[in-house]
Design a protein around this motif. Structure first.
Motif, PDB file in Angstrom:
ATOM      1  N   ASN A  42       0.934  -1.188  -0.069  1.00  0.00           N
ATOM      2  CA  ASN A  42      -0.187   0.106  -0.013  1.00  0.00           C
ATOM      3  C   ASN A  42       0.985   1.404   0.049  1.00  0.00           C
ATOM      4  O   ASN A  42       0.266   2.294  -0.013  1.00  0.00           O
ATOM      5  N   GLU A  43       2.089   1.133  -0.146  1.00  0.00           N
ATOM      6  CA  GLU A  43       3.129   2.154  -0.275  1.00  0.00           C
ATOM      7  C   GLU A  43       3.140   2.909  -1.482  1.00  0.00           C
ATOM      8  O   GLU A  43       2.947   2.291  -2.372  1.00  0.00           O
ATOM      9  N   GLU A  44       3.204   4.082  -1.505  1.00  0.00           N
ATOM     10  CA  GLU A  44       3.265   5.002  -2.605  1.00  0.00           C
ATOM     11  C   GLU A  44       4.368   4.492  -3.530  1.00  0.00           C
ATOM     12  O   GLU A  44       4.117   4.479  -5.038  1.00  0.00           O
ATOM     13  N   ILE A  45       5.531   4.464  -3.169  1.00  0.00           N
ATOM     14  CA  ILE A  45       6.723   4.033  -3.942  1.00  0.00           C
ATOM     15  C   ILE A  45       6.641   2.797  -4.786  1.00  0.00           C
ATOM     16  O   ILE A  45       6.968   2.586  -5.886  1.00  0.00           O
ATOM     17  N   VAL A  46       5.794   1.656  -4.231  1.00  0.00           N
ATOM     18  CA  VAL A  46       5.449   0.497  -4.859  1.00  0.00           C
ATOM     19  C   VAL A  46       4.520   0.827  -6.024  1.00  0.00           C
ATOM     20  O   VAL A  46       4.465   0.408  -7.131  1.00  0.00           O
ATOM     21  N   ALA A  47       3.282   1.569  -5.602  1.00  0.00           N
ATOM     22  CA  ALA A  47       2.314   1.796  -6.607  1.00  0.00           C
ATOM     23  C   ALA A  47       3.047   2.687  -7.637  1.00  0.00           C
ATOM     24  O   ALA A  47       2.572   2.350  -8.838  1.00  0.00           O
ATOM     25  N   ARG A  48       3.971   3.421  -7.743  1.00  0.00           N
ATOM     26  CA  ARG A  48       4.452   4.138  -8.711  1.00  0.00           C
ATOM     27  C   ARG A  48       5.555   3.501  -9.609  1.00  0.00           C
ATOM     28  O   ARG A  48       5.499   3.698 -10.692  1.00  0.00           O
ATOM     29  N   ALA A  49       6.115   2.578  -8.768  1.00  0.00           N
ATOM     30  CA  ALA A  49       7.022   1.625  -9.432  1.00  0.00           C
ATOM     31  C   ALA A  49       6.336   0.729 -10.712  1.00  0.00           C
ATOM     32  O   ALA A  49       6.593   0.378 -11.654  1.00  0.00           O
ATOM     33  N   ILE A  50       4.913   0.297 -10.054  1.00  0.00           N
ATOM     34  CA  ILE A  50       4.316  -0.628 -10.845  1.00  0.00           C
ATOM     35  C   ILE A  50       3.572   0.211 -12.085  1.00  0.00           C
ATOM     36  O   ILE A  50       3.611  -0.116 -13.119  1.00  0.00           O
ATOM     37  N   ALA A  51       3.389   1.619 -11.758  1.00  0.00           N
ATOM     38  CA  ALA A  51       2.636   2.450 -12.818  1.00  0.00           C
ATOM     39  C   ALA A  51       3.536   2.713 -13.840  1.00  0.00           C
ATOM     40  O   ALA A  51       3.273   3.025 -15.274  1.00  0.00           O
ATOM     41  N   GLU A  52       4.968   2.712 -13.525  1.00  0.00           N
ATOM     42  CA  GLU A  52       6.039   3.154 -14.705  1.00  0.00           C
ATOM     43  C   GLU A  52       6.657   1.778 -15.361  1.00  0.00           C
ATOM     44  O   GLU A  52       7.303   1.919 -16.138  1.00  0.00           O
ATOM     45  N   CYS A  53       6.132   0.788 -14.915  1.00  0.00           N
ATOM     46  CA  CYS A  53       6.566  -0.355 -15.633  1.00  0.00           C
ATOM     47  C   CYS A  53       5.853  -0.570 -16.974  1.00  0.00           C
ATOM     48  O   CYS A  53       4.783  -0.602 -16.960  1.00  0.00           O
ATOM     49  N   SER A  54       6.861  -0.985 -17.876  1.00  0.00           N
ATOM     50  CA  SER A  54       6.263  -0.834 -19.172  1.00  0.00           C
ATOM     51  C   SER A  54       6.045  -2.389 -19.636  1.00  0.00           C
ATOM     52  O   SER A  54       5.271  -2.748 -20.644  1.00  0.00           O
ATOM     53  N   ILE A  55       6.246  -3.527 -18.643  1.00  0.00           N
ATOM     54  CA  ILE A  55       5.815  -4.824 -18.715  1.00  0.00           C
ATOM     55  C   ILE A  55       4.438  -5.054 -17.998  1.00  0.00           C
ATOM     56  O   ILE A  55       4.147  -4.261 -16.994  1.00  0.00           O
ATOM     57  N   PRO A  56       3.476  -5.726 -18.893  1.00  0.00           N
ATOM     58  CA  PRO A  56       2.421  -6.031 -18.377  1.00  0.00           C
ATOM     59  C   PRO A  56       2.379  -6.865 -16.820  1.00  0.00           C
ATOM     60  O   PRO A  56       2.955  -7.358 -16.644  1.00  0.00           O
ATOM     61  N   THR A  57       1.880  -5.904 -15.858  1.00  0.00           N
ATOM     62  CA  THR A  57       1.867  -6.433 -14.406  1.00  0.00           C
ATOM     63  C   THR A  57       0.455  -7.039 -13.955  1.00  0.00           C
ATOM     64  O   THR A  57      -0.586  -6.744 -14.262  1.00  0.00           O
ATOM     65  N   ILE A  58       0.820  -8.134 -13.078  1.00  0.00           N
ATOM     66  CA  ILE A  58      -0.516  -8.737 -12.576  1.00  0.00           C
ATOM     67  C   ILE A  58      -0.182  -8.630 -10.722  1.00  0.00           C
ATOM     68  O   ILE A  58       0.939  -9.083 -10.564  1.00  0.00           O
ATOM     69  N   SER A  59      -1.029  -8.239 -10.039  1.00  0.00           N
ATOM     70  CA  SER A  59      -0.942  -8.125  -8.752  1.00  0.00           C
ATOM     71  C   SER A  59      -1.740  -9.348  -8.075  1.00  0.00           C
ATOM     72  O   SER A  59      -2.832  -9.561  -8.377  1.00  0.00           O
ATOM     73  N   GLY A  60      -0.811 -10.116  -7.486  1.00  0.00           N
ATOM     74  CA  GLY A  60      -1.408 -11.607  -6.658  1.00  0.00           C
ATOM     75  C   GLY A  60      -0.939 -11.402  -5.146  1.00  0.00           C
ATOM     76  O   GLY A  60      -0.388 -12.063  -4.801  1.00  0.00           O
TER      77      GLY A  60
END
Length: 408
Positions: free
Chosen positions: A225-243
């Motif tokens: 739930n930390e902002e730094i993790v959220a922004r890292a996911i948002a900037e990732c160009s690879i399709p991401t899945i949160s499990g």
């Protein structure tokens, strides 16, 4: 049946002998009136979920415990289920279960202990990132149908990783897996999770990236739930899945990722095609192709049989031509014979007609015809003169004569 009137203090002081039912009813009245709706904290113990849907458990601390009941009409509003050892905060009233004389708390609302501050922080960050557009569906990337390589951001020691790898082995064991190791629980690990995501993005060796960890309390999952993790996911160009967590757990990571999976195992299933399904589809296509090929072969075989019936060998062709020639010869001979017969009949008729017209035939009946010296037949006496020599032709023989006299 009407409820008996509750006793008052005066009746008790006057020595009224109470029944057990009256005693428990009076005690319940006193407790209910003395304790308005209030909050109490404690640890869940001896939890029982009855078939009726009601929950029965105890709240305890280091030196005491109290029985609790949360009826179905109240617990159905919760999006989580408490378990043994959970620290909770309950909004409740004090009651007495009169049938047994048990002192108990009737729970109106239940929440995890200390969640007020965490929930407030969660909602605040969620609102902020949503306003920035990090959750917008328009920016979500589609997952590849057949990934060539899959990345996983998690702890190498996590049970969730074993579940994910087991799922990969079952569904599509041929896909290479790359693990980007990072702690997933504890203070300060959000930076390490973000670094692992950024590393996977920089290396760009995977077609899809799974961020996962097993279930736990909101405190256990708070790093996601930390902002730094959220922004890292948002900037990732690879399709991401949160499990992350269980089906009822939601984190900021779930909202930012391109796809949210209910569990780590579900994330693995979303990332990979099913080997069994592919094999089944291929087998189905194989059967369809086999049926189509067999159909085409049958069609060609049938056409070949049809053509073979029309195909004639040279010897058969010669025999057929001989037969045709013989038939023509027969028809020609028949036609010629018929024509000769017709000619013969015509000739006979002509001969008969000619016989009838033959002067010789007339002469045989006693007639004769006269010819002058030139051979001209005399048909009138005016063609003759006295002294002309003529020839008389009879049915048999002829004679010479001289005209002595003519009569007109």
């Amino acid at each position: 049946m009407t409820e008996p009137t509750l006793l008052n203090e005066k009746q008790i002081r006057n020595g009224k002998i109470l029944t057990v039912s009256e005693l428990n009813r009076l005690a319940n009245q006193v407790l209910t009136q003395s304790f308005p709706l209030f909050w109490v904290s404690g640890e869940v113990s001896n939890l029982t979920r009855a078939a009726s849907g009601h929950w029965y458990f105890s709240l305890k601390d280091s030196s005491a415990q109290v029985r609790c009941v949360m009826f179905k009409g109240r617990n159905s509003y919760l999006d989580w289920v408490p378990k043994e050892g959970d620290k909770v905060e309950a909004r409740c009233t004090v009651t007495l279960y009169e049938a047994r004389g048990d002192f108990q708390l009737t729970i109106e609302f239940l929440q995890r202990a200390g969640l007020g501050v965490l929930f407030e922080a969660f909602e605040k960050l969620k609102s902020k990132l949503q306003q920035e557009g990090l959750f917008d569906a328009a920016f979500k990337k589609s997952l590849p149908t057949h990934p060539k390589k899959i990345g996983i951001v998690t702890s190498p020691d996590a049970a969730a990783l074993r579940d994910v790898l087991t799922t990969f082995k079952r569904r599509m064991p041929s896909i290479p897996i790359v693990i980007y190791p990072t702690p997933v629980q504890g203070k300060g690990v959000a930076i390490q999770i973000a670094d692992a995501i950024q590393l996977a993005n920089e290396r760009a060796e995977c077609d899809v990236l799974i961020i996962c960890r097993g279930g736990g309390s909101i405190e256990d999952l708070w790093q996601f739930n930390e902002e730094i993790v959220a922004r890292a996911i948002a900037e990732c160009s690879i399709p991401t899945i949160s499990g992350v967590g269980h089906e009822t757990d939601f984190t900021i990571c779930d909202f930012v990722a391109d796809v949210r999976a209910a569990t780590p195992t579900a994330a693995a299933e979303l990332a990979t095609p099913s080997r069994e399904n592919i094999l089944a589809a291929l087998n189905q296509l194989k059967q369809q192709l086999s049926r189509m090929m067999q159909y085409q072969l049958n069609q060609r075989a049938q056409a070949l049989d049809y053509l073979s019936r029309r195909l004639i060998s040279p010897s058969q062709q010669i025999e057929q031509q001989k037969s045709q020639l013989a038939q023509m010869t027969l028809r020609l001979n028949t036609a010629m014979n018929q024509q000769v017969k017709n000619k013969q009949q015509n000739l006979l008729r002509a001969s008969q007609n000619l016989t009838h017209l033959n002067p010789q035939a007339v002469l045989t009946r006693g007639y004769a015809f006269v010819q002058n010296k030139l051979g001209t037949i005399i048909s009138s006496s005016q063609q003759l003169r006295q002294g002309d020599d003529v020839t008389l032709t009879f049915g048999a023989g002829s004679a010479e004569a001289t005209i002595d006299k003519t009569n007109p």
